[in-house]
Write a protein that holds these residues in place. Structure first.
Motif, short mmCIF file in Angstrom:
data_model
loop_
_atom_site.label_atom_id
_atom_site.label_comp_id
_atom_site.label_asym_id
_atom_site.label_seq_id
_atom_site.Cartn_x
_atom_site.Cartn_y
_atom_site.Cartn_z
N THR A 38 -72.95 24.49 -19.82
CA THR A 38 -72.42 23.46 -18.93
C THR A 38 -71.59 24.18 -17.87
N PRO A 39 -71.22 23.49 -16.78
CA PRO A 39 -70.38 24.15 -15.77
C PRO A 39 -69.07 24.72 -16.34
N LEU A 40 -68.46 24.03 -17.28
CA LEU A 40 -67.24 24.50 -17.91
C LEU A 40 -67.50 25.78 -18.70
N GLU A 41 -68.59 25.79 -19.45
CA GLU A 41 -68.95 26.97 -20.24
C GLU A 41 -69.33 28.14 -19.33
N ARG A 42 -69.88 27.84 -18.16
CA ARG A 42 -70.21 28.92 -17.21
C ARG A 42 -68.94 29.57 -16.67
N THR A 43 -67.89 28.78 -16.51
CA THR A 43 -66.60 29.33 -16.09
C THR A 43 -66.10 30.32 -17.13
N ILE A 44 -66.20 29.93 -18.40
CA ILE A 44 -65.78 30.81 -19.49
C ILE A 44 -66.66 32.06 -19.51
#
Length: 147
Positions: free
Chosen positions: A20-26
């Motif tokens: 997800t976009p959040l997981e891509r940030t991580i």
């Protein structure tokens, strides 16, 4: 899950398209980070403005049981191995090839390879076609199947 050194970054990259976009940030943080620091879930969640549960879900999506196991393997990938007496240009070339091998290995789907192998073995005939350089590869494949 126990990984060899430097395999965790290719592993993260191989799952990147499923994040997800959040997981891509991580993922971006761990892919681009090169220094040792406080990797506690509390510190990293504050640094990235994500919840600790998001870090745990990210680690699980990468195939680990939880964030602690992920961080243990990640820290192992940051510690450099013993230096070898290899000229500088050879080291960079070796590292490039090693990174390519690690990425390729992380992308292997052994279950899919087993399914394809079973399909090939179960058929009385297998036709391989190609044109140009692909034709040469097809001929080589034919010879290997005949052996």
């Amino acid at each position: 899950m126990s990984l060899n050194k430097h395999k965790i970054i290719p592993l993260i990259e191989s799952y990147y398209h499923t994040f997800t976009p959040l997981e891509r940030t991580i993922a971006d943080f761990f892919i681009h980070n090169t220094e040792e620091q406080d990797f506690s879930s509390k510190n990293i969640s504050g640094l990235l403005y994500v919840s600790e549960a998001s870090l745990s879900r990210f680690a699980q999506k990468c195939g680990f049981h939880g964030y602690r196991e992920f961080i243990y393997e990640y820290k192992q990938s940051l510690t450099p191995g013993p230096e070898e007496n290899i000229p500088n240009f050879e080291v960079s070339e070796f590292n490039t090839y090693q990174e390519l091998l690690n990425k390729s290995n992380a992308l292997l789907d052994k279950a899919q390879i087993a399914r394809i192998t079973n399909l090939l073995v179960s058929k009385p005939r297998v036709y391989v076609y190609g044109r140009g350089s692909s034709g040469l590869v097809a001929q080589e494949m034919k010879l290997r199947f005949m052996r």
